[in-house]
Design a protein around this motif. Structure first.
Motif, PDB file in Angstrom:
ATOM      1  N   ALA A 175      57.153  23.714  69.113  1.00  0.00           N
ATOM      2  CA  ALA A 175      56.716  23.101  67.506  1.00  0.00           C
ATOM      3  C   ALA A 175      54.664  23.720  68.273  1.00  0.00           C
ATOM      4  O   ALA A 175      55.226  23.263  69.641  1.00  0.00           O
ATOM      5  N   PRO A 176      53.785  23.975  67.481  1.00  0.00           N
ATOM      6  CA  PRO A 176      52.693  24.282  68.850  1.00  0.00           C
ATOM      7  C   PRO A 176      52.397  23.203  68.962  1.00  0.00           C
ATOM      8  O   PRO A 176      52.083  21.698  68.054  1.00  0.00           O
ATOM      9  N   GLY A 177      50.712  22.973  69.728  1.00  0.00           N
ATOM     10  CA  GLY A 177      50.285  21.662  70.923  1.00  0.00           C
ATOM     11  C   GLY A 177      49.197  21.239  69.628  1.00  0.00           C
ATOM     12  O   GLY A 177      49.013  22.018  68.464  1.00  0.00           O
ATOM     13  N   PHE A 178      48.560  20.361  69.532  1.00  0.00           N
ATOM     14  CA  PHE A 178      47.880  19.881  69.396  1.00  0.00           C
ATOM     15  C   PHE A 178      46.739  20.656  69.919  1.00  0.00           C
ATOM     16  O   PHE A 178      46.111  20.725  70.963  1.00  0.00           O
ATOM     17  N   ASP A 179      45.491  19.833  68.524  1.00  0.00           N
ATOM     18  CA  ASP A 179      44.424  21.140  68.766  1.00  0.00           C
ATOM     19  C   ASP A 179      43.263  20.057  69.946  1.00  0.00           C
ATOM     20  O   ASP A 179      42.739  20.595  70.859  1.00  0.00           O
ATOM     21  N   GLY A 180      43.571  18.700  70.020  1.00  0.00           N
ATOM     22  CA  GLY A 180      43.025  17.698  70.652  1.00  0.00           C
ATOM     23  C   GLY A 180      40.836  17.677  70.615  1.00  0.00           C
ATOM     24  O   GLY A 180      41.638  17.976  69.021  1.00  0.00           O
ATOM     25  N   SER A 181      40.509  16.534  71.205  1.00  0.00           N
ATOM     26  CA  SER A 181      39.800  16.166  70.555  1.00  0.00           C
ATOM     27  C   SER A 181      38.554  16.997  70.598  1.00  0.00           C
ATOM     28  O   SER A 181      38.028  17.502  71.326  1.00  0.00           O
ATOM     29  N   ARG A 182      37.626  17.129  69.345  1.00  0.00           N
ATOM     30  CA  ARG A 182      36.701  18.338  69.080  1.00  0.00           C
ATOM     31  C   ARG A 182      35.548  17.929  69.625  1.00  0.00           C
ATOM     32  O   ARG A 182      34.471  19.002  70.031  1.00  0.00           O
ATOM     33  N   GLY A 183      35.568  16.527  69.277  1.00  0.00           N
ATOM     34  CA  GLY A 183      34.408  16.455  69.812  1.00  0.00           C
ATOM     35  C   GLY A 183      33.536  15.969  68.136  1.00  0.00           C
ATOM     36  O   GLY A 183      33.524  16.619  67.134  1.00  0.00           O
TER      37      GLY A 183
END
Length: 89
Positions: free
Chosen positions: A58-66
């Motif tokens: 599964a594709p990973g999360f984009d993470g916190s972008r601020g």
């Protein structure tokens, strides 16, 4: 005479019953069980066909972008990184 016959019969039955109780029991020997067969591996077979390709993960999360920055009202701020030699002092 009756008493002698009675005593003789009593003595004879007691002797026979007593001897029957003294008989040795018959000894029965049980044969030992046959040893269990042991599995011996044979030669290795030919290798099987290659398996199918697995599914991709599964594709990973984009993470916190601020948060987006604020406008500077026309002012420009330039941040210059400190050189490595100055940081170690």
């Amino acid at each position: 005479m009756n008493r002698i016959r009675l005593l003789s019969a009593l003595l004879a039955t007691t002797a026979i019953a007593g001897l029957a109780g003294c008989n040795r029991p018959e000894v029965i020997t049980v044969p030992a069980p046959a040893p269990a067969p042991v599995a011996v591996p044979g030669p290795a077979g030919a290798p099987g066909p290659a398996g199918t390709q697995g599914n991709t993960g599964a594709p990973g999360f984009d993470g916190s972008r601020g948060e987006p920055g604020k406008n500077a009202d026309g002012t420009t701020i330039i941040v210059v990184p400190v050189p490595a030699s100055a940081a170690s002092r």
